[in-house]
Motif scaffolding. Sequence first.
Motif, PDB file in Angstrom:
ATOM      1  N   ASP B 146       0.818  -1.218   0.000  1.00 17.48           N
ATOM      2  CA  ASP B 146       0.000   0.000   0.000  1.00 17.48           C
ATOM      3  C   ASP B 146       0.855   1.272   0.000  1.00 17.48           C
ATOM      4  N   LYS B 147       0.158   2.411   0.110  1.00 15.30           N
ATOM      5  CA  LYS B 147       0.834   3.703  -0.010  1.00 15.30           C
ATOM      6  C   LYS B 147       1.868   3.932   1.077  1.00 15.30           C
ATOM      7  N   LYS B 171      -9.161  -5.271  -3.716  1.00  8.78           N
ATOM      8  CA  LYS B 171      -8.293  -4.807  -2.628  1.00  8.78           C
ATOM      9  C   LYS B 171      -7.492  -3.584  -3.053  1.00  8.78           C
ATOM     10  N   LYS B 173      -8.217  -1.423  -5.402  1.00  9.39           N
ATOM     11  CA  LYS B 173      -9.090  -0.258  -5.563  1.00  9.39           C
ATOM     12  C   LYS B 173      -9.424   0.344  -4.211  1.00  9.39           C
ATOM     13  N   GLU B 174      -9.670  -0.544  -3.247  1.00 12.34           N
ATOM     14  CA  GLU B 174     -10.000  -0.086  -1.902  1.00 12.34           C
ATOM     15  C   GLU B 174      -8.825   0.704  -1.317  1.00 12.34           C
ATOM     16  N   LEU B 175      -7.617   0.176  -1.519  1.00 14.69           N
ATOM     17  CA  LEU B 175      -6.434   0.836  -0.961  1.00 14.69           C
ATOM     18  C   LEU B 175      -6.164   2.163  -1.659  1.00 14.69           C
ATOM     19  N   ASN B 176      -6.508   2.210  -2.939  1.00  9.73           N
ATOM     20  CA  ASN B 176      -6.308   3.452  -3.667  1.00  9.73           C
ATOM     21  C   ASN B 176      -7.332   4.512  -3.262  1.00  9.73           C
ATOM     22  N   GLY B 177      -8.419   4.027  -2.665  1.00  7.07           N
ATOM     23  CA  GLY B 177      -9.469   4.890  -2.108  1.00  7.07           C
ATOM     24  C   GLY B 177     -10.029   5.837  -3.132  1.00  7.07           C
TER      25      GLY B 177
END
Lengths: 156, 177
Positions: B146-147, B171, B173-177
């Motif tokens: 992640d970031k 997952k 996409k979710e992490l990229n928010g």
Amino acid sequence: MKIKALLFVCALIFAPWVMADEAKPLEDPEIKERFKHLASELRCLKCQNQTIWDSKAGLADDLRKQIRTQIYAGKSDDEIVQFMVDRYGDFVRYKPAVDAKNLFLWIGPFIFMLVGGLILVRYIKIRRAQSSEAEDIISEEDHLRAKEILEQGGDK
Amino acid sequence: MSRRILPIVVVVVFAVMMGFFYKGLQLDPQKLPSALIDKPAPAFHLPQLHDVSKSFSPEEMKGKVWLLNVWASWCAACRSEHPLFMQLARKGDFPIYGLNYKDQRPDAMQWLKQLGDPYIASFSDLEGNVGIDFGVYGVPETFLIDKQGVIRYKHVGPVSRKDWIEVIEPKMKELNG
């Protein structure tokens, strides 16, 4: 020609030494013992039912190297095992540690045995109570009648 | 009283055991949970495959959600996931980096030349030491980072289209928010 043959014979003679290269004897027997002990306590993740000591997989080879390097770097056994657990998880231990997560697996069988034993003892007690009750129900008179019937049955 | 309770206890214990078996027997014992999930990705400095003079460190990827795919030219299963990665690279939604694990540089470069190169960059882990730090025990493996540079997911074995659509892409996409 003769030289070639001689070289060939030499190659044959020395072959075992060349072959033995991978399992270089370690100088210090104490270190050797530690190395063997550690490698036998860690699982090869690639071939899961073998230890790093037993396995011929490439990964096991790398991990053996890693153990050896760390022993020479002065790491303790616990530190080396922790190094592996941090990377590969608890599964890497061939002999699992006892901790909160798996405590039930360690003591579970004993709990089951205890519970089973208690149930068995209770069951036996209940059966005993029932059979002695049954004895009380039958009167002396009935006993004699039963005996009579049985004996008559025997004559037929 | 115990006459009534005992059958209930037996049925409950049996049901619980069946539940464990139902779940447990469907697991693939070759797929181990990673010890590194939700831990920061191990730091490393490795030379890039195509240009040894350049190095790469995961630090550079801070602020991005990215995939680290562990691959090797000697790995047969890597071939089966390769077309999917090529497709993802063309779409370009997520950066994909390659950890070239215990490979020979010429072999690895030949492999990419032949099949295409989906990676923004690949790094050579010749000795497999970075692989050990990442807990790699089989190739291919794919890490989702992640970031903040934390490993959020690890996929063992080739990534299938189904794995991608159902698990990894959501997952990411979710992490990229």
